[in-house]
Design a protein around this motif. Structure first.
Motif, PDB file in Angstrom:
ATOM      1  N   GLY A  29       0.831  -1.202   0.000  1.00 45.19           N
ATOM      2  CA  GLY A  29       0.000   0.000   0.000  1.00 45.19           C
ATOM      3  C   GLY A  29       0.861   1.245   0.000  1.00 45.19           C
ATOM      4  O   GLY A  29       2.080   1.192   0.154  1.00 45.19           O
ATOM      5  N   PRO A  30       0.231   2.393  -0.165  1.00 47.38           N
ATOM      6  CA  PRO A  30       0.981   3.650  -0.172  1.00 47.38           C
ATOM      7  C   PRO A  30       1.704   3.897   1.159  1.00 47.38           C
ATOM      8  O   PRO A  30       1.152   3.684   2.228  1.00 47.38           O
ATOM      9  CB  PRO A  30      -0.104   4.704  -0.390  1.00 47.38           C
ATOM     10  CG  PRO A  30      -1.251   3.974  -0.989  1.00 47.38           C
ATOM     11  CD  PRO A  30      -1.194   2.587  -0.427  1.00 47.38           C
ATOM     12  N   ASN A  54      10.409  13.938  -9.160  1.00 51.99           N
ATOM     13  CA  ASN A  54      10.196  14.839  -8.018  1.00 51.99           C
ATOM     14  C   ASN A  54       9.062  14.367  -7.108  1.00 51.99           C
ATOM     15  O   ASN A  54       8.524  13.267  -7.279  1.00 51.99           O
ATOM     16  CB  ASN A  54       9.974  16.276  -8.511  1.00 51.99           C
ATOM     17  CG  ASN A  54       8.766  16.402  -9.411  1.00 51.99           C
ATOM     18  OD1 ASN A  54       7.769  15.698  -9.258  1.00 51.99           O
ATOM     19  ND2 ASN A  54       8.853  17.315 -10.368  1.00 51.99           N
ATOM     20  N   GLU A  55       8.692  15.221  -6.148  1.00 55.19           N
ATOM     21  CA  GLU A  55       7.706  14.870  -5.126  1.00 55.19           C
ATOM     22  C   GLU A  55       6.317  14.579  -5.673  1.00 55.19           C
ATOM     23  O   GLU A  55       5.531  13.858  -5.062  1.00 55.19           O
ATOM     24  CB  GLU A  55       7.632  15.945  -4.042  1.00 55.19           C
ATOM     25  CG  GLU A  55       7.258  17.320  -4.528  1.00 55.19           C
ATOM     26  CD  GLU A  55       8.431  18.145  -5.034  1.00 55.19           C
ATOM     27  OE1 GLU A  55       8.187  19.299  -5.409  1.00 55.19           O
ATOM     28  OE2 GLU A  55       9.570  17.656  -5.075  1.00 55.19           O
ATOM     29  N   SER A  56       5.975  15.102  -6.835  1.00 53.61           N
ATOM     30  CA  SER A  56       4.647  14.852  -7.413  1.00 53.61           C
ATOM     31  C   SER A  56       4.661  13.696  -8.402  1.00 53.61           C
ATOM     32  O   SER A  56       3.623  13.349  -8.957  1.00 53.61           O
ATOM     33  CB  SER A  56       4.136  16.119  -8.105  1.00 53.61           C
ATOM     34  OG  SER A  56       4.935  16.409  -9.240  1.00 53.61           O
ATOM     35  N   LYS A  74       9.460  14.686   0.506  1.00 55.43           N
ATOM     36  CA  LYS A  74       8.647  13.532   0.906  1.00 55.43           C
ATOM     37  C   LYS A  74       7.749  13.174  -0.260  1.00 55.43           C
ATOM     38  O   LYS A  74       7.242  14.052  -0.960  1.00 55.43           O
ATOM     39  CB  LYS A  74       7.823  13.845   2.145  1.00 55.43           C
ATOM     40  CG  LYS A  74       8.676  13.968   3.374  1.00 55.43           C
ATOM     41  CD  LYS A  74       7.847  14.105   4.619  1.00 55.43           C
ATOM     42  CE  LYS A  74       8.826  14.205   5.791  1.00 55.43           C
ATOM     43  NZ  LYS A  74       8.171  14.044   7.052  1.00 55.43           N
ATOM     44  N   ARG A  75       7.560  11.863  -0.435  1.00 55.92           N
ATOM     45  CA  ARG A  75       6.684  11.394  -1.513  1.00 55.92           C
ATOM     46  C   ARG A  75       6.024  10.095  -1.082  1.00 55.92           C
ATOM     47  O   ARG A  75       6.680   9.202  -0.532  1.00 55.92           O
ATOM     48  CB  ARG A  75       7.493  11.171  -2.789  1.00 55.92           C
ATOM     49  CG  ARG A  75       6.646  10.698  -3.946  1.00 55.92           C
ATOM     50  CD  ARG A  75       7.412  10.698  -5.237  1.00 55.92           C
ATOM     51  NE  ARG A  75       6.728   9.891  -6.222  1.00 55.92           N
ATOM     52  CZ  ARG A  75       7.288   9.421  -7.305  1.00 55.92           C
ATOM     53  NH1 ARG A  75       8.549   9.681  -7.565  1.00 55.92           N
ATOM     54  NH2 ARG A  75       6.592   8.689  -8.145  1.00 55.92           N
ATOM     55  N   THR A  76       4.737   9.996  -1.320  1.00 58.13           N
ATOM     56  CA  THR A  76       4.003   8.781  -1.026  1.00 58.13           C
ATOM     57  C   THR A  76       4.055   7.877  -2.250  1.00 58.13           C
ATOM     58  O   THR A  76       3.693   8.292  -3.350  1.00 58.13           O
ATOM     59  CB  THR A  76       2.542   9.104  -0.645  1.00 58.13           C
ATOM     60  OG1 THR A  76       2.564   9.954   0.518  1.00 58.13           O
ATOM     61  CG2 THR A  76       1.759   7.843  -0.346  1.00 58.13           C
ATOM     62  N   VAL A 126      13.257   0.875  -7.896  1.00 55.46           N
ATOM     63  CA  VAL A 126      11.849   0.508  -7.886  1.00 55.46           C
ATOM     64  C   VAL A 126      11.481   0.080  -6.466  1.00 55.46           C
ATOM     65  O   VAL A 126      12.157  -0.761  -5.876  1.00 55.46           O
ATOM     66  CB  VAL A 126      11.562  -0.647  -8.876  1.00 55.46           C
ATOM     67  CG1 VAL A 126      10.097  -1.030  -8.835  1.00 55.46           C
ATOM     68  CG2 VAL A 126      11.978  -0.240 -10.289  1.00 55.46           C
ATOM     69  N   ILE A 127      10.416   0.647  -5.920  1.00 56.50           N
ATOM     70  CA  ILE A 127       9.965   0.281  -4.577  1.00 56.50           C
ATOM     71  C   ILE A 127       9.622  -1.208  -4.573  1.00 56.50           C
ATOM     72  O   ILE A 127       8.870  -1.682  -5.419  1.00 56.50           O
ATOM     73  CB  ILE A 127       8.720   1.106  -4.149  1.00 56.50           C
ATOM     74  CG1 ILE A 127       9.011   2.611  -4.207  1.00 56.50           C
ATOM     75  CG2 ILE A 127       8.222   0.682  -2.769  1.00 56.50           C
ATOM     76  CD1 ILE A 127      10.114   3.084  -3.293  1.00 56.50           C
ATOM     77  N   GLY A 128      10.214  -1.932  -3.623  1.00 58.19           N
ATOM     78  CA  GLY A 128      10.012  -3.380  -3.537  1.00 58.19           C
ATOM     79  C   GLY A 128      11.072  -4.163  -4.271  1.00 58.19           C
ATOM     80  O   GLY A 128      11.039  -5.381  -4.300  1.00 58.19           O
TER      81      GLY A 128
END
Length: 129
Positions: A29-30, A54-56, A74-76, A126-128
């Protein structure tokens, strides 16, 4: 042309890494992360080109950036989202060198060093992964 080649290779790496990811400890999840990019060079005082996610989730592009340089935000993100950074030197020598690193929550997750007259460092995470 070199930048386009590196960006295309980065996208191919991203697609492969996303499909191969097996780390079950990473939340699906986020999650909010503290992202940090670090760019440095022992041989040049300025990077001619820096581009980063970037953050967006968009892209920030900068020219003629004094080194070392650091960008934090910070970035979700969730599993499968990616961060990429491209930093280059133009018109250097064979001994020119530039290093770019991606950190998440203070932990270095990817680092690359480029060398040569048109040195480029292009880390992608890459996340994960």
């Amino acid at each position: 042309m070199k930048r386009l080649t590196y960006l295309l290779l980065s996208c191919a790496t991203l697609a492969t890494a996303t499909s191969c990811s097996k780390d079950e400890a990473t939340p699906t999840g986020p999650t909010e992360y503290q992202v940090e990019y670090r760019i440095s060079s022992p041989s040049a005082p300025v990077s001619d080109y820096i581009s980063y996610d970037n953050e967006s989730g968009g892209t920030t592009t900068l020219n003629n950036v004094p080194l070392p340089a650091t960008y934090r935000f910070k970035r979700t993100m969730k599993r499968g989202d990616h961060l990429s950074l491209l930093a280059s030197l133009d018109g250097g020598t064979a001994a020119s060198e530039i290093t770019a690193a991606i950190l998440l929550d203070g932990r270095e997750v990817k680092k690359e060093t480029g060398r040569g007259t048109d040195a480029q460092a292009v880390p992608v995470y890459v996340i994960g992964q």
